[in-house]
Design an enzyme around this catalytic site. Structure first.
Site, PDB file in Angstrom:
ATOM      1  CG  HIS A  12      -7.766   6.015  -1.464  1.00 10.66           C
ATOM      2  ND1 HIS A  12      -7.429   6.605  -0.274  1.00 10.66           N
ATOM      3  CD2 HIS A  12      -6.894   4.983  -1.628  1.00 10.66           C
ATOM      4  CE1 HIS A  12      -6.393   5.992   0.256  1.00 10.66           C
ATOM      5  NE2 HIS A  12      -6.047   4.988  -0.537  1.00 10.66           N
ATOM      6  CG  HIS A  54      -5.758   0.709   5.001  1.00 12.24           C
ATOM      7  ND1 HIS A  54      -4.853   1.027   5.997  1.00 12.24           N
ATOM      8  CD2 HIS A  54      -5.219   1.173   3.843  1.00 12.24           C
ATOM      9  CE1 HIS A  54      -3.818   1.650   5.463  1.00 12.24           C
ATOM     10  NE2 HIS A  54      -4.015   1.756   4.158  1.00 12.24           N
TER      11      HIS A  54
HETATM   12  O1  G3P Z   1      -3.454   1.767  -3.870  1.00 15.22           O
HETATM   13  C1  G3P Z   1      -3.237   3.089  -3.549  1.00 15.22           C
HETATM   14  C2  G3P Z   1      -3.320   3.339  -2.051  1.00 15.22           C
HETATM   15  O2  G3P Z   1      -4.490   2.742  -1.560  1.00 15.22           O
HETATM   16  C3  G3P Z   1      -2.140   2.824  -1.300  1.00 15.22           C
HETATM   17  O3  G3P Z   1      -2.115   3.239   0.018  1.00 15.22           O
HETATM   18  O4  G3P Z   1      -2.360   2.877   2.416  1.00 15.22           O
HETATM   19  O5  G3P Z   1      -4.247   3.827   1.146  1.00 15.22           O
HETATM   20  O6  G3P Z   1      -3.646   1.443   0.877  1.00 15.22           O
HETATM   21  P1  G3P Z   1      -3.150   2.820   1.151  1.00 15.22           P
HETATM   22 MG    MG Z   2      -5.078   0.903  -0.671  1.00 17.29          MG
END
Ligand code: G3P
Ligand code: MG
Length: 251
Positions: A12, A54
């Site tokens: 992630h 992000h």
């Molecule tokens: O794509 C999965 C996840 O990354 C979505 O949430 O807020 O971490 O971008 P976020």
């Molecule tokens: Mg994400």
């Protein structure tokens, strides 16, 4: 649901918790750990260059004031997002999408590009990301899955570069989200772990789409989701899930 070549595990925000999020260092760490796929977030600078970040605000990752849509690419690329994470990563800057894709290609990482538009730039971000992918020669492009919480961004990227696999992102399952995924021609519904039930997974899968789940940071949760038949797990702790990743075939 054949022809899917995505591994179960996606690190992630590039390298999960092992490196500053959305950085090239994170991609290297993910590859070094043995991950085969990563996810990262993409937003446009003021001068419309897609970069990995992000939040709209720089404060959380760089400890600095300012917001991405007000800053030029030159300013963002000179922004250290490593030092704030750990002094060991001092000098790790915000990367461009172009560089991140080149790194993924070189490292053999499949890339889930999450289109994360700043408010008001939904369609434009989709178009710019699509144009960049369109311009990449196929032999220089990693395996790509496009995703977004923004329907407009998902429509725009498909207009720009038709035919690439896309996923709709939602916090939680709803019949409306599933209907939107079908309407958009998505291959997957990517959902948050909190509140997720086996019945939600079943509803998506029985309609012919895949389920990927974020953010899964324990082996216990991962095993349960694998039993439910999910196709992808986004994790900040890919180190904990690599053994499971090796066990579960593409699905
Ligand atoms: O794509 C999965 C996840 O990354 C979505 O949430 O807020 O971490 O971008 P976020
Ligand atoms: Mg994400």
């Amino acid at each position: 649901m054949s022809g899917w070549s995505w591994p179960l595990l996606l690190a992630h925000r590039c390298g999960g918790a092992h490196a500053p999020e959305n950085t090239l260092a994170g991609l290297s760490l993910a590859a070094r750990l043995g991950c085969r796929a990563v996810e990262f977030d993409v937003m446009l600078s003021r001068d419309k260059i897609p970069v990995l970040i992000h939040d709209e605000a720089l404060m959380r990752t760089a400890g600095l004031p300012g917001v991405v849509p007000d800053l030029s690419a030159a300013q963002l690329l000179a922004t250290d997002v490593g030092r704030h994470f750990h002094p060991a990563f001092s000098g790790e800057m915000i990367p461009t999408l172009e560089l991140a894709l080149a790194a993924c290609h070189q490292l053999g990482l499949a890339a889930n590009v999450e289109i994360k538009p700043a408010a008001g730039f939904e369609a434009e971000t989709g178009h710019v990301v699509g144009a960049l992918l369109e311009a990449l020669p196929e032999d220089a492009r990693p395996e790509v899955l496009l995703s977004s919480f923004s329907i407009e961004a998902l429509q725009a990227v498909e207009q720009q570069v038709p035919g690439l696999p896309r996923a709709v992102l939602v916090e939680g399952y709803s019949p409306e989200a599933l209907a939107a995924a079908h309407q958009l021609g998505c291959v997957s519904v990517n959902m948050g772990l909190s509140g997720l039930e086996a019945a939600h997974v079943q509803a998506v899968q029985s309609s012919g789409l895949r389920v990927m789940v974020y953010t899964v940071n324990t082996q216990e949760a991962a095993r349960r989701l694998v039993e439910w038949g999910v196709s992808g797990l986004f994790s900040d702790r890919p180190d904990l899930l690599l053994a499971l990743d090796a066990e579960v075939p593409f699905r």
